[in-house]
Design an enzyme around this catalytic site. Structure first.
Site, short mmCIF file in Angstrom:
data_model
loop_
_atom_site.label_atom_id
_atom_site.label_comp_id
_atom_site.label_asym_id
_atom_site.label_seq_id
_atom_site.Cartn_x
_atom_site.Cartn_y
_atom_site.Cartn_z
N TYR A 1 -16.61 16.11 -16.14
CA TYR A 1 -16.90 14.68 -16.28
C TYR A 1 -17.93 14.30 -15.20
O TYR A 1 -17.79 14.70 -14.03
CB TYR A 1 -15.59 13.90 -16.07
CG TYR A 1 -15.76 12.41 -16.00
CD1 TYR A 1 -16.01 11.67 -17.15
CD2 TYR A 1 -15.68 11.75 -14.78
CE1 TYR A 1 -16.18 10.30 -17.08
CE2 TYR A 1 -15.85 10.37 -14.71
CZ TYR A 1 -16.10 9.66 -15.88
OH TYR A 1 -16.26 8.30 -15.80
N ASP B 1 -7.43 18.29 -14.93
CA ASP B 1 -7.73 16.93 -15.36
C ASP B 1 -7.31 16.85 -16.83
O ASP B 1 -7.95 17.42 -17.70
CB ASP B 1 -9.24 16.66 -15.19
CG ASP B 1 -9.65 15.25 -15.62
OD1 ASP B 1 -8.90 14.64 -16.41
OD2 ASP B 1 -10.71 14.78 -15.18
N LYS C 1 -7.97 5.80 -19.66
CA LYS C 1 -8.25 6.27 -21.00
C LYS C 1 -6.97 6.24 -21.85
O LYS C 1 -6.46 5.18 -22.10
CB LYS C 1 -8.87 7.66 -20.91
CG LYS C 1 -9.95 7.81 -19.80
CD LYS C 1 -11.19 6.99 -20.04
CE LYS C 1 -12.11 6.93 -18.82
NZ LYS C 1 -12.50 8.20 -18.24
N ARG D 1 0.85 -1.20 0.00
CA ARG D 1 0.00 0.00 0.00
C ARG D 1 0.88 1.24 0.00
O ARG D 1 0.66 2.19 -0.74
CB ARG D 1 -0.97 0.02 1.19
CG ARG D 1 -1.64 1.38 1.35
CD ARG D 1 -2.92 1.40 2.19
NE ARG D 1 -2.89 0.53 3.35
CZ ARG D 1 -2.17 0.74 4.45
NH1 ARG D 1 -1.41 1.82 4.57
NH2 ARG D 1 -2.17 -0.13 5.43
C1 PLP Z 1 -13.01 8.65 -16.98
C2 PLP Z 1 -12.71 10.01 -16.48
C3 PLP Z 1 -12.55 10.28 -15.11
C4 PLP Z 1 -12.70 9.20 -14.06
O1 PLP Z 1 -11.74 8.21 -14.18
P1 PLP Z 1 -11.98 6.67 -13.76
O2 PLP Z 1 -10.70 6.05 -14.12
O3 PLP Z 1 -13.15 6.19 -14.56
O4 PLP Z 1 -12.27 6.68 -12.30
C5 PLP Z 1 -12.24 11.56 -14.73
N1 PLP Z 1 -12.12 12.56 -15.63
C6 PLP Z 1 -12.30 12.35 -16.96
C7 PLP Z 1 -12.17 13.49 -17.90
C8 PLP Z 1 -12.61 11.07 -17.42
O5 PLP Z 1 -12.80 10.88 -18.73
#
Ligand code: PLP
Length: 380
Positions: free
Chosen positions: A99, A171, A196, A47
């Site tokens: 998001y 982000d 992603k 962890r």
């Molecule tokens: C998918 C996504 C998230 C969240 O991420 P997870 O890996 O699904 O928890 C946050 N911000 C954006 C822009 C995303 O596309």
């Protein structure tokens, strides 16, 4: 080291002192032996730190031009860790077309801990200043946004944040560090849903944070260990493997994205195409300045704005898979009104521009002729 080299080698020096393996071993272990209490080889418990995860975290830091990287069990877990920097009474200013999962975390959980959010349209960054007061601690930005591909001027927001001594978090999931590097533009924290583009193969859920300030990094490492939302060694390996082709994948995502945006724009049945590469995009000039290219995310609206027509199109697609998520090698299509944004009341959703016939594409890296032919037969 330049970007394309960093995706492959960044942070990966002396990765396996035992046998010299080129890829880091998957240290599938929860704990590490000690010779005498407190004496170990740098790892105690997975962890707190794990060598495979540490290799990935170093790679994260490298590709975002940061000093410190942290990996989490999901993108939302990474955002949740950032939120734990704050206390009741603190205020956060954020983009209004976040998001959906981030919006849910902020409004349904973090607000309940006494932290206030201001959801602000940031197409014109100057509006941010009207929301700043003595309790404001953070500006949270998403750019490009989901699903309408709005662009926020990171440099400008960073100058506002600096002026008022606020943290700026970006982000960077939609752009990936191939297209833009927010730390270089003045941000303090970069966040990724590595699920992603960084992972890139739709086979893992993971999040990342990258920072350059040591004090901020220490606080986040403390939260990562104390709250424990870490990712496992196997997933760390998968994302590290994905990263090695990020630059060539992104190059193709961008090429295919451009061809498809241009195809859709001239299609007689299509009303509007959202893609920051068009000169008519309201923040095209900012996109051109802060991004290397325009990415593979495209949204479009059909003429007549008919809900059932949009459903028919996404059902008819054969190469594009109807699915949530984005950023993988394969092309995906989504219908926000019935999928990602279904929980938002129609009136509110339409105010944001998420109308009934809006379709979002995550353009993959297949042959673009096949992708265009698929769209052609589905739209009709
Ligand atoms: C998918 C996504 C998230 C969240 O991420 P997870 O890996 O699904 O928890 C946050 N911000 C954006 C822009 C995303 O596309």
């Amino acid at each position: 080291m330049k970007f394309n080299t960093k995706t492959i080698h960044g942070g990966q020096e002396n990765i396996d002192p035992a046998y010299g393996s080129v890829m880091p071993p998957i240290y599938q272990t929860s704990t590490f032996s000690q010779t005498t209490p407190g004496k170990h080889k740098g790892f105690e418990y997975s962890r707190s730190a794990n060598p495979t995860r540490a290799a990935l975290e170093a790679a994260f830091a490298s590709i975002e031009n940061g000093k410190f990287g942290l990996a989490f069990g999901s993108g939302l877990a990474a955002i949740d860790a950032v939120m734990k920097l704050f206390k009741p009474g603190d205020e956060i200013i954020t983009t209004n077309d976040l998001y959906g999962g981030t919006y849910r975390l902020f409004t349904k959980i973090i607000e309940g801990f006494g932290i206030a959010f201001h959801f602000v349209g940031m197409n014109n960054a100057d509006t941010i200043e009207t929301y700043i007061n003595k309790n404001t601690k953070l500006i949270w930005v998403e750019t490009p946004t989901n699903p309408l591909l709005n662009i926020v001027d990171i440099k400008k927001v960073a100058s506002i944040a600096k002026k008022h001594k606020l943290l700026l978090a970006v982000d960077n999931t939609f752009a990936s560090p191939y297209l833009q590097q927010p730390l270089d533009l003045g941000a303090d924290i970069v966040m990724h849903s590595a699920t992603k583009y960084l992972g890139g193969h739709s086979d893992v859920v993971m999040g990342g944070l990258i920072v350059s300030d040591k004090e901020l990094a220490d606080k986040l490492y403390f939260i990562q260990n104390a709250s424990g939302a870490v990712c496992g060694p196997q997933d760390s390996f998968l994302v590290l493997r994905g990263l090695k082709t990020l630059h060539i994948r992104m190059q193709r995502h961008c090429e295919n994205g451009k061809a498809i945006a241009e195809y859709l724009a001239q299609h007689p049945k299509i009303e509007k195409v959202y893609w920051p590469g068009f000169e008519t995009h309201p923040n095209h000039s900012i996109a051109k300045e802060q991004m290397k290219d325009f990415g593979g995310m495209i949204s479009f609206v059909t003429k007549g704005n008919n809900y059932n027509e949009a459903i028919r199109i996404v059902e008819n697609l054969k190469i594009f898979t109807l699915a949530e998520s984005l950023g993988g090698v394969e092309s995906l299509a989504g219908h926000p009104a019935s999928m990602t944004h279904a929980s938002i009341p129609k009136e509110e959703r339409e105010k944001l521009g998420v109308v009934d016939s809006l379709i979002r594409l995550s353009v993959g890296i297949e042959d673009v002729e096949d992708l265009i032919a698929d769209l052609k037969q589905a739209i009709g």
